[in-house]
Design an enzyme around this catalytic site. Structure first.
Site, PDB file in Angstrom:
ATOM      1  N   MET A  62      -6.589  11.562   8.561  1.00 38.80           N
ATOM      2  CA  MET A  62      -5.844  12.605   7.516  1.00 38.80           C
ATOM      3  C   MET A  62      -6.798  13.448   7.159  1.00 38.80           C
ATOM      4  SD  MET A  62      -5.197  10.562   4.117  1.00 38.80           S
ATOM      5  CE  MET A  62      -6.364   9.476   3.322  1.00 38.80           C
ATOM      6  N   TYR A  74     -13.345   6.932  -2.627  1.00 43.98           N
ATOM      7  CA  TYR A  74     -12.224   7.791  -1.665  1.00 43.98           C
ATOM      8  C   TYR A  74     -10.904   7.350  -1.993  1.00 43.98           C
ATOM      9  CZ  TYR A  74     -13.133   3.780   1.747  1.00 43.98           C
ATOM     10  OH  TYR A  74     -13.260   2.635   2.362  1.00 43.98           O
ATOM     11  N   GLU A  75     -10.013   8.172  -1.582  1.00 44.70           N
ATOM     12  CA  GLU A  75      -8.624   7.830  -1.708  1.00 44.70           C
ATOM     13  C   GLU A  75      -8.168   8.070  -3.180  1.00 44.70           C
ATOM     14  OE1 GLU A  75      -7.189   8.497   0.865  1.00 44.70           O
ATOM     15  OE2 GLU A  75      -8.788   7.606   2.344  1.00 44.70           O
ATOM     16  N   GLY A  76      -9.021   9.027  -3.821  1.00 38.05           N
ATOM     17  CA  GLY A  76      -8.804   9.115  -5.518  1.00 38.05           C
ATOM     18  C   GLY A  76      -9.720   8.154  -6.104  1.00 38.05           C
ATOM     19  N   GLN A 126      -6.882   7.237 -10.085  1.00 38.27           N
ATOM     20  CA  GLN A 126      -5.983   5.966 -10.193  1.00 38.27           C
ATOM     21  C   GLN A 126      -5.518   5.934 -11.569  1.00 38.27           C
ATOM     22  OE1 GLN A 126      -4.793   5.342  -7.159  1.00 38.27           O
ATOM     23  NE2 GLN A 126      -6.471   6.625  -6.266  1.00 38.27           N
TER      24      GLN A 126
END
Length: 634
Positions: A193, A470-472, A477
Site C-alpha cells: 500500500m 507505522y499504521e498510525g 490510535q
C-alpha cells in the site's frame, strides 16, 4: 489438508537442499530462539474461545478438524525455515542496485518465500473462486502469529499481500479481481500500500500524487511515495501497489482522494509481463530495525494504473487495507512479548548471579540462577502475561472478522464492523506499546548481554520500535478510539463493552458464587470497569469545555482501556483453567500448565492491572499544564 502435508514436505526438502539451509546451521548455536507455543495457542483457541464450535457456527465445521494441524505445520515452517535467517536479515539488510533499481533481499529470504508459497500458505483466506482455500480469517491470524514471532521483517512481505487482497476483494471490480487475485493468492505476485508522501503521513489530505485519466479508461500517476514497506524486492515476478492519489479536479483534503491499483510491470498484449518498470524504487531507507524488510521511496512517473471503486472515495477503501495492517501490527506486539519471554526465561535459568534474598536455592552452584530473583521474575512474568493476554484479545477480534466475512446483510456487516472498529485502535495502540515494553524487559533480564547483538534481544527491541509508529502512531490510535469511535458515537461502544464486562463479572461474583474460584478477581475487574466508564464521562465533559483536553487524555485513556480489556481476557482464561483442574484426570504436565495460567493471571491482576489507575488519573487531570505555553513556547 493437502496443503498441510505439502508444506511439511517442502519445508523439510528446503532445509536439506536450499541455499538458506547452510545459513541455518551457523545460526542455531546462538541468537534468537523461538519455539511456537502450541499448547498456549490451543488453550486459547479450543478451551477459552471455543473456536472449533465457532467454525461449526459459521458453517465451516471441517476447519475445526484441521486447525491444529495447520498451526503445527505453520510452526514447523517458522521454526525450521524462518528463525535461522532472522539475524541474517538484520545483518545484511536489503540492497538497491542504483542502475537497475532492483532490490536484493537478504541471503535465504527469497528461497524461504518460495517454500512458503509452495506450501500454499498465501492461499488460506482467499476465496476459492480466485484460487484460494476460502478458510476463515482466524486461520490466517494463527499462521500470522507464528510467522511474526519467528521473523517479523520477513513476514511483512506476504502480510502486506494479504491486505492488498482484502482491499481488492471488498472494493475492486470483478474484472480487477480476476486480473490480480489469482496471482496474489498463488504468491507469484505480491502487494503493497502506498499512502505516505514526504510532506504528509497521517494528514493524507495533503497528498500530491496526481492521477490523470486516459482515453482507454486507465490513469497516469505522477508523484513520490515514501516509507513503502516491501515496495521493491526480488521475491515475486510482479508487485501490485494500492495507491492513494488525486484526480485533477478533486475536492480539497481527504474528500478528494481516490484509490488506484498500479502494477510494477504491465501486461503486454500476449499476456506476458513487460520488462520495463511501470514505477521505480528511488531509494531504501536506513532504519533502526526490520532491516530485512525493504522500506522504499517509490517514484511514479506517468505510471499506468486503474481506479478502484468510485472516484473520491479512496480513503474509505484504503481503510480496508489499513485496518488489516493495524490488526496485523498488533500481532507484532504479541510476537515481541513472546520472543522476550522465551529468550529471557531460557537465559534466566542458565545465568548464575548472587544468592536469593530468601536463602540459597542452588547450593551445588557458585550462585543461584537469576530466575530466583524477584525483579527478574517480575520482568519475565510481565512478558508472559502480555503475550498470552494479547493472544486472547487478537484472536477474539479475528473471530469477529470471520462473522463479517459471512454477514448476510449490509446492516449486519456494519454492526460487526463497528465492533471491530472499536477494538482495532486498542489492539494496535495498546498492543504495540505493551509489546515494546516487554521487548525491553526481556532485554533487561540479560543485563549487558542483552545489549549486544549475539542473543537477539536488542534486535527484538529495535524491530519492535516501529510497531508503535507505522499504521498510525499510538497517539493517532488513541484519538481515533476516543474521538471517532467513542465520542462521535455518543459513547455507545463504551456502554456496550462495559455492559459485557460487568455482566461477566456479576456472573462470577453472584450467579456462580458457589463454584466460582475468582470472585475477588472478578470484583476487582468490575471496579476497574466502573472507573473506566466514569473516566469516559469525565473526559467527555472536559472536552465539551476544552477540545484540547481530548487529545491530552487520549493515550492514557487508551492504555486504561487496554489494561481492562486484557484483564477481561485473563479472567476468562483463569476461569477455564480452574474448570480444567476441577475436572481431574490430568497428567502432571497438564496440571502444571493450568496452574501456570492461574498464577500468571493472578500476577496480572496484582501487578499490572493497577497501572490503569495511573492512566486514569492522568487522563482526567487538567490539560492546562500540557497546553499552556510557558514551558514550551509556540
Amino acid at each position: 489438508m493437502a496443503f498441510v502435508a505439502r508444506s511439511s514436505l517442502v519445508a523439510r526438502r528446503a532445509l536439506q537442499h536450499n541455499a538458506f539451509a547452510r545459513v541455518a546451521v551457523a545460526s542455531r548455536s546462538m541468537g534468537i530462539q523461538y519455539k511456537a507455543p502450541l499448547e498456549d495457542i490451543n488453550f486459547v483457541c479450543k478451551d477459552v474461545l471455543k473456536m472449533d464450535e465457532h467454525y461449526k457456527k459459521i458453517g465451516k465445521p471441517e476447519v475445526a478438524e484441521m486447525r491444529e494441524a495447520i498451526v503445527e505445520e505453520a510452526a514447523r515452517f517458522s521454526e525450521e525455515v524462518l528463525v535461522p535467517i532472522v539475524q541474517v536479515g538484520d545483518k545484511e539488510g536489503c540492497k538497491l542496485d542504483p542502475k537497475t533499481k532492483d532490490v536484493k533481499t537478504p541471503t535465504g529470504w527469497k528461497e524461504a518465500y518460495q517454500t512458503f508459497i509452495e506450501g500454499g500458505w498465501q492461499t488460506l483466506g482467499v476465496p476459492e473462486k480466485y484460487g484460494g482455500q476460502g478458510l476463515p480469517s482466524t486461520i490466517g491470524m494463527l499462521r500470522t502469529e507464528v510467522i511474526a514471532s519467528a521473523n517479523w521483517a520477513w513476514g511483512m512481505y506476504p502480510g502486506l499481500s494479504v491486505g492488498c487482497m482484502n482491499t481488492l476483494i471488498q472494493c475492486a471490480s470483478e474484472e480487477q479481481k480476476q486480473e490480480y487475485l489469482p496471482k496474489l493468492a498463488e504468491g507469484t505476485w505480491s502487494g503493497t500500500m502506498c499512502l505516505t508522501e514526504p510532506q504528509c503521513g497521517t494528514d493524507l489530505g495533503q497528498v500530491k500524487t496526481k492521477a490523470v485519466k486516459q482515453a482507454d479508461g486507465s490513469y497516469k500517476l505522477t508523484g513520490t511515495k515514501i516509507f513503502i514497506s516491501c515496495g521493491e524486492h526480488d521475491f515475486t515476478e510482479n508487485i501490485v501497489h494500492i495507491v492513494l492519489a488525486k484526480t485533477p479536479n478533486a475536492p480539497e483534503g481527504t474528500a478528494g482522494l481516490s484509490l488506484f491499483v498500479v502494477p510494477k510491470y504491465l501486461k503486454k498484449e500476449d499476456g506476458t509481463l513487460s520488462k520495463e518498470k511501470n514505477l521505480t524504487c528511488g531509494g531504501l531507507e536506513s532504519k533502526m530495525g526490520i532491516h530485512g524488510s525493504s522500506t522504499c521511496i517509490m517514484n511514479f512517473e506517468d505510471s499506468t494504473g486503474w481506479m478502484i471503486g468510485p472516484e473520491n472515495k479512496g480513503l474509505a477503501q484504503m481503510f480496508v487495507f489499513m485496518n488489516t495492517a493495524r490488526i496485523g501490527t498488533a500481532v507484532q506486539g504479541l510476537a515481541a512479548a513472546e520472543l522476550a519471554y522465551q529468550g529471557a526465561l531460557t537465559y534466566a535459568k542458565e545465568r548464575k548471579s548472587m544468592r536469593s534474598l530468601s536463602g540459597t536455592k542452588e547450593p551445588q552452584n557458585i550462585a543461584d540462577g537469576i530466575l530466583h530473583h524477584g525483579d527478574v521474575r517480575k520482568n519475565i512474568l510481565t512478558c508472559k502475561a502480555v503475550a498470552e493476554g494479547l493472544r486472547m484479545m487478537i484472536f477474539e477480534a479475528a473471530m469477529t472478522g470471520d462473522y463479517m466475512e459471512l454477514a448476510s446483510s449490509p446492516e449486519e456487516y456494519k454492526k460487526l464492523d463497528n465492533e471491530l472498529g472499536f477494538y482495532t485502535p486498542v489492539l494496535k495502540g495498546f498492543g504495540t506499546e505493551m509489546g515494546f515494553m516487554a521487548a525491553n524487559l526481556g532485554l533487561q533480564c540479560f543485563g549487558g548481554h542483552g545489549f549486544i547483538w549475539d542473543h537477539g534481544m536488542e534486535q527484538n527491541v529495535r524491530d519492535t520500535r516501529i510497531a508503535t509508529l507505522y499504521e498510525g502512531t499510538t497517539g493517532i490510535q488513541a484519538i481515533d478510539l476516543l474521538g471517532r469511535k467513542i465520542m462521535l458515537k455518543q459513547m455507545k461502544p463504551v456502554m456496550k463493552y462495559g455492559k459485557e464486562l460487568l455482566t461477566y463479572c456479576r456472573k462470577q461474583i453472584w450467579d456462580n458464587r458457589e463454584t466460582s474460584q475468582h470472585k475477588m478477581v472478578a470484583f476487582k475487574l468490575g471496579r476497574y470497569t466502573f472507573d473506566w466508564l466514569a473516566t469516559t464521562g469525565r473526559i467527555a465533559y472536559a472536552a465539551s469545555q476544552d477540545r484540547d483536553s481530548l487529545g491530552c487524555a487520549s493515550v492514557d485513556y487508551m492504555m486504561q482501556t487496554g489494561y481492562i480489556s486484557m484483564g477481561y481476557a485473563w479472567l476468562r482464561m483463569m476461569d477455564v483453567a480452574s474448570a480444567k483442574l476441577a475436572e481431574g484426570g490430568l497428567t502432571d504436565a497438564q496440571r502444571d500448565f493450568y496452574k501456570g495460567k492461574l498464577q500468571t493471571g493472578q500476577f496480572f491482576f496484582d501487578h499490572m492491572l493497577p497501572r490503569a489507575d495511573g492512566h486514569k488519573l492522568s487522563a482526567i487531570a487538567s490539560a492546562k499544564s500540557i497546553m499552556d505555553t510557558d514551558a514550551i513556547p509556540v
